[in-house]
Design a protein around this motif. Structure first.
Motif, PDB file in Angstrom:
ATOM      1  N   ARG A 157       0.851  -1.198   0.000  1.00 11.32           N
ATOM      2  CA  ARG A 157       0.000   0.000   0.000  1.00 11.32           C
ATOM      3  C   ARG A 157       0.874   1.230   0.000  1.00 11.32           C
ATOM      4  O   ARG A 157       1.804   1.345   0.789  1.00 11.32           O
ATOM      5  CB  ARG A 157      -0.797   0.058   1.303  1.00 11.32           C
ATOM      6  CG  ARG A 157      -2.146  -0.589   1.298  1.00 11.32           C
ATOM      7  CD  ARG A 157      -2.901  -0.225   2.573  1.00 11.32           C
ATOM      8  NE  ARG A 157      -3.076   1.230   2.705  1.00 11.32           N
ATOM      9  CZ  ARG A 157      -3.909   1.951   1.964  1.00 11.32           C
ATOM     10  NH1 ARG A 157      -4.638   1.360   1.042  1.00 11.32           N
ATOM     11  NH2 ARG A 157      -4.010   3.256   2.130  1.00 11.32           N
ATOM     12  N   PHE A 161      -2.982   5.495  -1.892  1.00 15.04           N
ATOM     13  CA  PHE A 161      -4.049   4.584  -2.344  1.00 15.04           C
ATOM     14  C   PHE A 161      -5.364   4.820  -1.604  1.00 15.04           C
ATOM     15  O   PHE A 161      -5.376   5.307  -0.472  1.00 15.04           O
ATOM     16  CB  PHE A 161      -3.649   3.123  -2.107  1.00 15.04           C
ATOM     17  CG  PHE A 161      -2.592   2.604  -3.041  1.00 15.04           C
ATOM     18  CD1 PHE A 161      -1.990   3.422  -3.985  1.00 15.04           C
ATOM     19  CD2 PHE A 161      -2.190   1.277  -2.960  1.00 15.04           C
ATOM     20  CE1 PHE A 161      -1.006   2.928  -4.830  1.00 15.04           C
ATOM     21  CE2 PHE A 161      -1.211   0.777  -3.797  1.00 15.04           C
ATOM     22  CZ  PHE A 161      -0.619   1.602  -4.726  1.00 15.04           C
ATOM     23  N   TYR A 166      -4.554  -2.841  -1.757  1.00 19.85           N
ATOM     24  CA  TYR A 166      -3.149  -3.246  -1.905  1.00 19.85           C
ATOM     25  C   TYR A 166      -2.883  -3.504  -3.383  1.00 19.85           C
ATOM     26  O   TYR A 166      -3.763  -3.962  -4.106  1.00 19.85           O
ATOM     27  CB  TYR A 166      -2.866  -4.515  -1.107  1.00 19.85           C
ATOM     28  CG  TYR A 166      -2.722  -4.278   0.384  1.00 19.85           C
ATOM     29  CD1 TYR A 166      -1.476  -4.323   0.995  1.00 19.85           C
ATOM     30  CD2 TYR A 166      -3.844  -4.007   1.165  1.00 19.85           C
ATOM     31  CE1 TYR A 166      -1.335  -4.105   2.362  1.00 19.85           C
ATOM     32  CE2 TYR A 166      -3.714  -3.783   2.527  1.00 19.85           C
ATOM     33  CZ  TYR A 166      -2.466  -3.838   3.126  1.00 19.85           C
ATOM     34  OH  TYR A 166      -2.341  -3.619   4.469  1.00 19.85           O
TER      35      TYR A 166
END
Ligand SMILES: NC(=O)c1ccc[n+]([C@@H]2O[C@H](COP(=O)([O-])OP(=O)(O)OC[C@H]3O[C@@H](n4cnc5c(N)ncnc54)[C@H](O)[C@@H]3O)[C@@H](O)[C@H]2O)c1
Ligand SMILES: [Mg+2]
Ligand SMILES: [Zn+2]
Length: 273
Positions: A157, A161, A166
């Motif tokens: 990550r 984000f 992920y």
């Protein structure tokens, strides 16, 4: 409707106009294409214009506007939104248009001597007559890699984000290095792990703002996960049957993951987005 980019002379009338500024397009309920001759009669602050291709049989032009531009009944919508929700051909058109727009916006003056540049007729290039130099649209090669260890994959990550998501590791190729070297270097820098047996999977033009993603699978060779400060918020091994929220289905990041999972689980293989 199929998108094909071509060089069109902006001196020609007619066609459709895309209205662009900084990774955004003006759109109304009919979408992003406006009758170009009509647009030109509106009082819009136009910085420049390029003929960029055909959507179906229709010519499409890109009009670069000032950020202050407004048009009644329209709002600015981000390229990222079209990546997430638009149909594939519209996104391909807007991805190309955005990269041409970024290049044009960044090359209105010569980077060497500061002279205003001019658009070369018949070619996608900005020319400085004082230096006799030409500036073409810039593309930044980047690698993207899924590191694998049997039934486990390494995902990480970035603080940028969406919460919970992920993804695979990615990074820009540096001057003088090969893409293979870049894969090994970036994986080492971001998660402290060594990889082996790189397998090239495929590529994707990525218009945020001008990357060319070169996608790989790589096997884990050695090392414990050590996360790079600031760049990586979390990184861990996930089993292929127990994955976290993943990136958008149109991204090559997602393709690299889906492909590996399909191979491990004996499912039909997805095709490159
Ligand atoms: N399509 C996909 O599936 C996908 C997935 C992940 C990342 N990407 C793209 O890959 C690219 C690289 O990923 P990253 O953000 O992890 O890169 P990275 O690990 O190299 O780190 C980003 C940093 O690189 C520097 N940088 C910015 N632009 C640069 C350039 N043109 N050349 C060299 N360095 C630059 C900046 O300091 C930035 O903070 C980005 O464009 C990103 O959008 C695409
Ligand atoms: Mg990175
Ligand atoms: Zn110059």
């Amino acid at each position: 409707m199929v998108w094909r980019n071509t060089f069109l002379d902006p001196a020609q009338p007619g066609g459709w106009a895309l209205l662009y500024n900084q990774q955004q397009f003006l759109a109304d309920s009919n979408g992003v294409l406006f009758p170009r001759d009509w647009v030109k009669r509106q009082d819009l602050p136009i910085l420049g214009e390029q003929g960029i291709g055909h959507f179906g049989d229709d010519a499409v032009y890109l009009l670069q506007l000032k950020p202050s531009a407004t048009l009644e009944g329209c709002s600015w919508q981000s390229l990222r939104q079209f990546m997430l929700q638009g149909d594939a051909e519209t996104f391909r058109m807007l991805a190309y248009a955005a990269q041409i727009g970024t290049w044009y916006a960044e090359h209105r003056y010569c980077g060497s001597c500061g002279t205003p540049t001019r658009q070369l007729p018949g070619e996608r290039a900005m020319r400085c007559d004082s230096c006799e130099s030409q500036h073409y649209p810039r593309i930044s090669p980047s690698m993207i890699v899924l590191v694998t260890r049997g039934d486990e994959i390494l995902l990480a990550r970035s603080p940028r984000f969406v919460t919970g998501v992920y993804s695979t590791l990615a990074g820009f190729v540096e001057p003088g290095e090969s893409v293979e070297h870049c894969v090994a270097r970036e994986v080492r820098e971001e998660v402290g792990v060594e990889v082996k047996n790189l397998q090239y999977i495929g590529s994707q033009g990525w218009p945020f703002p001008h990357s060319l993603m070169l996608g790989f699978h790589a096997e884990y060779a050695s090392g414990e996960i050590v996360m790079q400060e600031d760049e990586i918020e979390d990184a861990r091994w996930f089993r292929v049957d127990d994955l976290p929220p993943l990136p958008a289905s149109r991204s090559i990041a997602r393709h690299l993951i889906d492909l590996y999972v399909a191979r491990r689980l004996g499912l039909p293989e997805p095709s490159l987005p």
